[in-house]
Design a protein around this motif. Sequence first.
Motif, PDB file in Angstrom:
ATOM      1  N   SER A  69       0.835  -1.208   0.000  1.00 29.59           N
ATOM      2  CA  SER A  69       0.000   0.000   0.000  1.00 29.59           C
ATOM      3  C   SER A  69       0.867   1.253   0.000  1.00 29.59           C
ATOM      4  O   SER A  69       0.354   2.367  -0.039  1.00 29.59           O
ATOM      5  N   SER A  70       2.181   1.055   0.026  1.00 34.81           N
ATOM      6  CA  SER A  70       3.115   2.182   0.116  1.00 34.81           C
ATOM      7  C   SER A  70       3.653   2.571  -1.253  1.00 34.81           C
ATOM      8  O   SER A  70       4.835   2.873  -1.394  1.00 34.81           O
ATOM      9  N   PHE A  71       2.805   2.564  -2.262  1.00 38.83           N
ATOM     10  CA  PHE A  71       3.200   2.934  -3.613  1.00 38.83           C
ATOM     11  C   PHE A  71       2.875   4.404  -3.868  1.00 38.83           C
ATOM     12  O   PHE A  71       1.872   4.928  -3.390  1.00 38.83           O
ATOM     13  N   SER A  72       3.735   5.072  -4.639  1.00 36.76           N
ATOM     14  CA  SER A  72       3.494   6.480  -4.955  1.00 36.76           C
ATOM     15  C   SER A  72       4.181   6.853  -6.259  1.00 36.76           C
ATOM     16  O   SER A  72       5.243   6.325  -6.588  1.00 36.76           O
ATOM     17  N   THR A  73       3.551   7.761  -7.009  1.00 36.57           N
ATOM     18  CA  THR A  73       4.248   8.400  -8.118  1.00 36.57           C
ATOM     19  C   THR A  73       5.099   9.520  -7.516  1.00 36.57           C
ATOM     20  O   THR A  73       4.637  10.257  -6.643  1.00 36.57           O
ATOM     21  N   ILE A  81       8.613   6.338  -9.933  1.00 33.18           N
ATOM     22  CA  ILE A  81       7.663   5.815  -8.954  1.00 33.18           C
ATOM     23  C   ILE A  81       8.451   5.296  -7.769  1.00 33.18           C
ATOM     24  O   ILE A  81       9.665   5.067  -7.858  1.00 33.18           O
ATOM     25  N   GLY A  82       7.754   5.100  -6.643  1.00 32.90           N
ATOM     26  CA  GLY A  82       8.417   4.571  -5.460  1.00 32.90           C
ATOM     27  C   GLY A  82       7.519   3.598  -4.722  1.00 32.90           C
ATOM     28  O   GLY A  82       6.292   3.736  -4.738  1.00 32.90           O
ATOM     29  N   VAL A  83       8.123   2.618  -4.088  1.00 31.54           N
ATOM     30  CA  VAL A  83       7.376   1.667  -3.266  1.00 31.54           C
ATOM     31  C   VAL A  83       8.284   1.219  -2.129  1.00 31.54           C
ATOM     32  O   VAL A  83       9.480   0.986  -2.324  1.00 31.54           O
TER      33      VAL A  83
END
Length: 208
Positions: A69-73, A81-83
């Motif tokens: 749930s820790s995904f982000s653009t 992107i980051g996770v």
Amino acid sequence: MSAPARGTDGPAVDGAAPGDPAAGGSAAAGASRAVLTETAFRSAARHWPTGVAVLTARWAGVDHAKTVSSFSTLSLDPLLIGVAVSRHSPLAAAVREGGRFAVSVLGEHQAALARRFAAPGAGRAPGGFADLPVLAAPAGPPVLAGAPAWFSARLHAELPAGDHLLLVGAVLAVGEGAGRPLLHHAARYRRLGPELQSTDVPLRGVGA
């Protein structure tokens, strides 16, 4: 000027934490405070809703996957992107060694997949994708068919973040499907609710 007084009861003074020898407390009190701080942190974090995604990587011919749930653009120039994943996750090693990862944004019809890949070890069992429809992403690991969106990326950076690692990816390809996103809030999977009435405030993206 006299030095600030230090007490053994009540809150710490002069920057010393309860349980710190400088504050006159015990080591046990310090440990208790740490537990309470983590509990409060977790409780507050439950109020932040997120999307749900499955992170995939391929290493030595084996596909790895994990619900996140820790995904982000992160950036538009360059496209990043980051996770975040646990430092000790086998998935982190698979991304590092393989140099690629993919993120499938799950839809509300894919809650069963979210639960499946949230189970410990489920994402690296042999043949774990054999019964699932997948798409061959142009740049590496598979993405889940039916996902409302997916991103395929090359590992750009690996940043330590406490007990986690932030995997930053340079986006190589993206895709879109149909459906509404799956949400996670207060330790439960949920559906997107109705849109709120518009206001006179100009609509710009969060962080714009």
